[in-house]
Write an enzyme that holds these catalytic residues in place. Sequence first.
Site, PDB file in Angstrom:
ATOM      1  N   GLN A 240      21.162 -58.067  -2.302  1.00 60.29           N
ATOM      2  CA  GLN A 240      21.210 -57.334  -1.033  1.00 60.29           C
ATOM      3  C   GLN A 240      22.417 -57.760  -0.191  1.00 60.29           C
ATOM      4  O   GLN A 240      22.966 -56.952   0.578  1.00 60.29           O
ATOM      5  CB  GLN A 240      19.909 -57.489  -0.251  1.00 60.29           C
ATOM      6  CG  GLN A 240      19.492 -58.899   0.096  1.00 60.29           C
ATOM      7  CD  GLN A 240      18.612 -59.535  -0.963  1.00 60.29           C
ATOM      8  OE1 GLN A 240      18.674 -59.187  -2.142  1.00 60.29           O
ATOM      9  NE2 GLN A 240      17.768 -60.466  -0.530  1.00 60.29           N
TER      10      GLN A 240
ATOM     11  N   THR B 161      27.625 -72.839 -14.642  1.00 59.77           N
ATOM     12  CA  THR B 161      28.737 -73.781 -14.641  1.00 59.77           C
ATOM     13  C   THR B 161      28.836 -74.518 -15.968  1.00 59.77           C
ATOM     14  O   THR B 161      27.853 -74.630 -16.715  1.00 59.77           O
ATOM     15  CB  THR B 161      28.602 -74.779 -13.480  1.00 59.77           C
ATOM     16  OG1 THR B 161      29.816 -75.520 -13.354  1.00 59.77           O
ATOM     17  CG2 THR B 161      27.444 -75.735 -13.706  1.00 59.77           C
TER      18      THR B 161
ATOM     19  N   GLN C 121      27.521 -82.061 -14.006  1.00 61.04           N
ATOM     20  CA  GLN C 121      27.506 -80.598 -14.115  1.00 61.04           C
ATOM     21  C   GLN C 121      26.127 -80.083 -14.503  1.00 61.04           C
ATOM     22  O   GLN C 121      25.702 -79.031 -14.056  1.00 61.04           O
ATOM     23  CB  GLN C 121      28.556 -80.124 -15.119  1.00 61.04           C
ATOM     24  CG  GLN C 121      29.980 -80.280 -14.612  1.00 61.04           C
ATOM     25  CD  GLN C 121      30.194 -79.648 -13.255  1.00 61.04           C
ATOM     26  OE1 GLN C 121      30.394 -80.342 -12.253  1.00 61.04           O
ATOM     27  NE2 GLN C 121      30.149 -78.333 -13.191  1.00 61.04           N
TER      28      GLN C 121
ATOM     29  N   HIS D 140      23.604 -78.977 -11.764  1.00 59.22           N
ATOM     30  CA  HIS D 140      23.659 -77.688 -11.085  1.00 59.22           C
ATOM     31  C   HIS D 140      22.507 -76.765 -11.452  1.00 59.22           C
ATOM     32  O   HIS D 140      21.943 -76.091 -10.589  1.00 59.22           O
ATOM     33  CB  HIS D 140      24.968 -76.966 -11.442  1.00 59.22           C
ATOM     34  CG  HIS D 140      26.119 -77.313 -10.557  1.00 59.22           C
ATOM     35  ND1 HIS D 140      26.236 -76.868  -9.270  1.00 59.22           N
ATOM     36  CD2 HIS D 140      27.217 -78.067 -10.801  1.00 59.22           C
ATOM     37  CE1 HIS D 140      27.363 -77.331  -8.735  1.00 59.22           C
ATOM     38  NE2 HIS D 140      27.972 -78.057  -9.644  1.00 59.22           N
TER      39      HIS D 140
ATOM     40  N   GLU E 168      35.207 -73.774 -17.880  1.00 59.24           N
ATOM     41  CA  GLU E 168      35.440 -73.711 -16.439  1.00 59.24           C
ATOM     42  C   GLU E 168      36.139 -74.986 -15.972  1.00 59.24           C
ATOM     43  O   GLU E 168      37.133 -74.950 -15.241  1.00 59.24           O
ATOM     44  CB  GLU E 168      34.092 -73.545 -15.722  1.00 59.24           C
ATOM     45  CG  GLU E 168      34.193 -73.524 -14.204  1.00 59.24           C
ATOM     46  CD  GLU E 168      32.823 -73.550 -13.541  1.00 59.24           C
ATOM     47  OE1 GLU E 168      32.764 -73.243 -12.338  1.00 59.24           O
ATOM     48  OE2 GLU E 168      31.820 -73.883 -14.202  1.00 59.24           O
ATOM     49  N   HIS E 169      35.603 -76.136 -16.385  1.00 55.25           N
ATOM     50  CA  HIS E 169      36.200 -77.438 -16.071  1.00 55.25           C
ATOM     51  C   HIS E 169      36.485 -78.165 -17.386  1.00 55.25           C
ATOM     52  O   HIS E 169      35.600 -78.265 -18.232  1.00 55.25           O
ATOM     53  CB  HIS E 169      35.246 -78.324 -15.264  1.00 55.25           C
ATOM     54  CG  HIS E 169      34.630 -77.660 -14.073  1.00 55.25           C
ATOM     55  ND1 HIS E 169      33.385 -77.050 -14.112  1.00 55.25           N
ATOM     56  CD2 HIS E 169      35.079 -77.518 -12.805  1.00 55.25           C
ATOM     57  CE1 HIS E 169      33.099 -76.573 -12.912  1.00 55.25           C
ATOM     58  NE2 HIS E 169      34.105 -76.830 -12.099  1.00 55.25           N
TER      59      HIS E 169
ATOM     60  N   ASP F 156      35.372 -80.531  -7.042  1.00 53.11           N
ATOM     61  CA  ASP F 156      34.335 -79.781  -6.342  1.00 53.11           C
ATOM     62  C   ASP F 156      34.457 -79.910  -4.824  1.00 53.11           C
ATOM     63  O   ASP F 156      34.001 -79.030  -4.088  1.00 53.11           O
ATOM     64  CB  ASP F 156      32.948 -80.278  -6.766  1.00 53.11           C
ATOM     65  CG  ASP F 156      32.542 -79.770  -8.141  1.00 53.11           C
ATOM     66  OD1 ASP F 156      33.121 -78.775  -8.585  1.00 53.11           O
ATOM     67  OD2 ASP F 156      31.647 -80.384  -8.754  1.00 53.11           O
TER      68      ASP F 156
ATOM     69  N   GLU G 129      57.692 -35.219 -20.691  1.00 54.89           N
ATOM     70  CA  GLU G 129      56.246 -35.378 -20.543  1.00 54.89           C
ATOM     71  C   GLU G 129      55.542 -34.063 -20.223  1.00 54.89           C
ATOM     72  O   GLU G 129      54.339 -34.066 -19.944  1.00 54.89           O
ATOM     73  CB  GLU G 129      55.955 -36.396 -19.432  1.00 54.89           C
ATOM     74  CG  GLU G 129      56.357 -37.821 -19.804  1.00 54.89           C
ATOM     75  CD  GLU G 129      55.893 -38.855 -18.776  1.00 54.89           C
ATOM     76  OE1 GLU G 129      55.895 -40.041 -19.129  1.00 54.89           O
ATOM     77  OE2 GLU G 129      55.534 -38.460 -17.645  1.00 54.89           O
TER      78      GLU G 129
ATOM     79  N   HIS H  25      57.241 -32.443 -11.590  1.00 58.57           N
ATOM     80  CA  HIS H  25      57.746 -33.767 -11.222  1.00 58.57           C
ATOM     81  C   HIS H  25      59.273 -33.712 -11.091  1.00 58.57           C
ATOM     82  O   HIS H  25      59.851 -34.210 -10.127  1.00 58.57           O
ATOM     83  CB  HIS H  25      57.362 -34.812 -12.277  1.00 58.57           C
ATOM     84  CG  HIS H  25      55.949 -35.300 -12.184  1.00 58.57           C
ATOM     85  ND1 HIS H  25      54.884 -34.450 -12.271  1.00 58.57           N
ATOM     86  CD2 HIS H  25      55.446 -36.538 -12.037  1.00 58.57           C
ATOM     87  CE1 HIS H  25      53.756 -35.149 -12.180  1.00 58.57           C
ATOM     88  NE2 HIS H  25      54.087 -36.435 -12.026  1.00 58.57           N
TER      89      HIS H  25
END
Length: 433
Positions: free
Chosen positions: A192, A238, A260, A263, A329-330, A363, A417, A422
């Site tokens: 939302q 992660t 990690q 998380h 990611e890391h 981080d 073309e 054009h």
Amino acid sequence: MIQRLDLRGMPAGTSVDYRAVVPRAPFDVDAAVEHVRPICDDVRKRGLDAVREATKRYDGVELEDVRVPVDALREALASLDDEVRSALEVSIDRLRRTCAAELESDVTTQIAPGATVERRIVPVERVGLYVPGGRAPLVSSVVMNVVPAQVAGVASIALSSPPGPDGRPHPTVLAACALLGVDEVYAVGGAQAIAMFAHGAGECRAVDLVTGPGNIYVVAAKRLLTAVVGIDAEAGPTEIAVLADAGADAAYVAVDLISQAEHDPHAASVLVTDSEALADRVDAELAHRLPQARHAERVETALSSEQSATVLVDDIDQGLDVVNAYGAEHLELQTADASALVARVRNAGAVFVGAYAPVSLGDYSAGSNHVLPTAGSARYSSGLSVRAFCKNMQVVSYDEAALREVGPGVVALAEAENLPSHGAAVSARIGGA
């Protein structure tokens, strides 16, 4: 606790798809899209009423006004622990300095006399920043989203984070917003929130770009609404990969894998090493340290699941092939030649070099950004930066003589073309048929 995958001793010439070697946690965004579609459609049709109803349904909080009063932001900052405030100020300062260094300048190229093409760097006008608030109030994500947007020159910044039982985001999140001068803050989470940013609802005007990590429903809403609003990325669970040799400190490796895994039960912790002895020592450290972790159950689930592994390789060269294919990611390099090795890393969201650059430094206070590509997307995408909040705009300036010089070629290409109108747009200016 953590599975082992042994890639040693493969026959010469063997072709291995290393992308498929280390599995990742299941993350079915397509299925989640169907779950969030009615939420997003409802927000599009009914605006704030739909946002409030979804907040009551999913967060258990009934709100008349989802915007957080400015006084509440100031109160949160005034009540903030001095040590936390000081740490936030350091984090903001360091990130602001690296962001300022990333700023690109306008470039003008003179193609010919009277003919120029300028590349202008234009900030996005309005952005919506999402800050998760589920298992942990990620105050650091406020910094990582807001600072590059401010440095880029974004004129209008709105931020949203899920409400707690008191109907407001975590006070530390609110304090960070106040510290950064962001006063348009909403107590809205999940799909939302992304729909509110995309379509506008109540006081929240529609934005041009949404950034920030979130759970699978936030990711699904981003995917669903990409035709309506720009997004930074689809962030999955992660992940950390550590490439280490026999000389690495097993305790350092273990605490980084645990950090990690803290998380999320779906977080991935991967060790790639050419030393079975190191792998054994790391296992022992994990067994010793896990019971001491505050979130031991979550950590153990992540470490023992399919997405986490110790991968044994013949040598560091093979290890590099594995981590480049994985595209973490890391990525930590805990090897004797880490500084030289980093030049050979092609795919990672961020690289942490040596024993004293753990991921958790990035981080919070390294000066780098922790909003990074996941699920292997580091092979083709980048982490959040000033560039994410800027557009490249081409500005073309030609005088009559410059157009006459190149005009016949434009007409010829237009005919090739089968787009003669054009060409006519040029011919009308320089003469001809």
